[in-house]
Design an enzyme around this catalytic site. Structure first.
Site: not given
Length: 383
Positions: A127, A133, A232
């Site tokens: 992450q 992102s 998704y």
């Protein structure tokens, strides 16, 4: 071991791959850093800041490449820089791998190339390396400000002596990271916000930010399938797609601002707004097409240009919004790269002065996913 930082083409890119703060972090890990002179200038990081952080300054891109074991970049290397590579070097950046025409050259040069866009985003340990992102978050915020600048009315409701000013109606198409940040920003500016996504499971996120979900009726079977896959992996039926298009068309016909965010890695962006819908929109309304650089969500959008339709609708082809926030975008991107680079090394020795050695492991779930060339082979599966 030395890490190199090369300058991007400032006509299209203002970001830099490594910032002075990132230089400090890399040096603590045991790396040396060399940066091409002026590489950080467009992001307001002068050479002096890099020198103060402990980096060396090189006069040319070639000099950086010849000195470095690891080369960091924002976008793909220029062709002349690729030709300067030697066997065993590592290249790390956002390389648009499925459209990249240099992969065979990288492989022939013996370079190991990591494309950061391929990061497995479902891995918890990955992450803090997620460049998509970090950049999309800023892009969603800036897209709303671009729209506010283009729109000839204010976003919030005003009460004035001359009457009430109604709030702007904003529609967000695509509720990923960029879309969610766009919703939050538009709400903070006082707009009425609606949003749509092919994933019905995004509804909860939209409503948690104060947006209205553009609801599309679906069968009980479709609802269960969408829920069980998390959205998704759900493939909507033709009828659902048709019904959603009708709902979106109606919303856009009444909208003041539309922001589209849908992009598919390695493919052209899906067309979300067609000419027939544009013809129904109000004069003075604004569309921000965040996918203009990959084919465009809006029919007629042109990368890096603003056009006005015959009925007075302004379409902004926003091809590289993160570059407009170069200082912050660079800072976040550099942190993503530093976190990834730590997976590539293993210390030799036990003391604090231990040297570094590369620990390339294509069986590692992160390295293996990001590596597009290694051992003189192109590893990327074609789409």
């Amino acid at each position: 071991m030395k890490i190199g930082v090369i300058s991007a083409d400032i006509t299209s890119e203002s970001r830099v791959a490594i910032t002075p703060d990132a230089v400090k972090k890399l040096r603590k890990l045991g790396f040396e850093v060399v940066i091409q002179s002026g590489a950080g200038q467009a992001a307001y990081y002068a050479d002096e800041l890099y020198q103060a952080a402990g980096a060396d300054i090189a006069s040319s891109r070639t000099e950086v490449i010849t000195q470095s074991k690891i080369i960091t970049t924002v976008n793909d290397l220029p062709a002349e820089a690729t030709e300067s590579l030697s066997s065993g070097q590592i290249v790390i950046g956002m390389l648009d791998p499925y459209r990249n025409t240099q992969l065979d050259t990288y492989a022939a040069k013996g370079a190991t190339v990591f494309a950061m866009e391929l990061l497995p985003r479902t891995l918890s340990r990955a992450q803090n390396m997620d460049v998509l992102s970090s950049q999309a978050n800023l892009a969603g915020y800036k897209a709303v400000l671009l729209a506010a600048n283009e729109y000839s009315r204010p976003f919030p409701m005003f009460m004035t002596s001359a009457g009430t000013v109604k709030p702007a109606k904003v529609v967000i198409l695509g509720v990923g990271v960029a879309g969610l940040q766009a919703i939050a920003t538009a709400k903070r500016l006082g707009a009425v916000v609606e949003a749509s996504d092919l994933r019905p499971t995004a509804r909860e996120q939209v409503e948690s930010l104060g947006g209205k979900w553009l609801d599309v009726p679906m069968s009980a079977e479709e609802a269960e399938t969408a829920k069980s896959t998390g959205g998704y992996a759900w493939t909507p039926s033709e009828q659902y797609v048709k019904d959603q298009a009708a709902v979106v068309d109606k919303a856009l016909s009444n909208a003041d601002i539309v922001i589209t965010t849908a992009q598919i890695p390695g493919r052209n962006a899906p067309r979300l707004v067609h000419g027939a819908t544009l013809a129904k929109m109000k004069a003075g309304s604004v569309l921000i097409d965040m996918a203009a650089g990959t084919g465009g969500n809006v029919e007629g959008s042109v990368p890096n240009e603003t056009i006005t339709t015959d009925n007075g609708v302004r379409i902004v082809g926003a091809a590289n919004i993160p570059s407009m926030l170069a200082a912050q975008s660079s800072d976040l991107y550099a942190n993503n790269l530093v976190n990834f680079i730590t997976t590539l090394i293993a210390p030799i020795g036990d003391d604090a002065s231990a040297s570094l050695a590369l620990n390339l492991d294509m069986e590692d779930e992160i390295q293996g996913a990001l590596a597009v060339t290694h051992d003189s082979q192109v590893r990327l599966a074609k789409r």
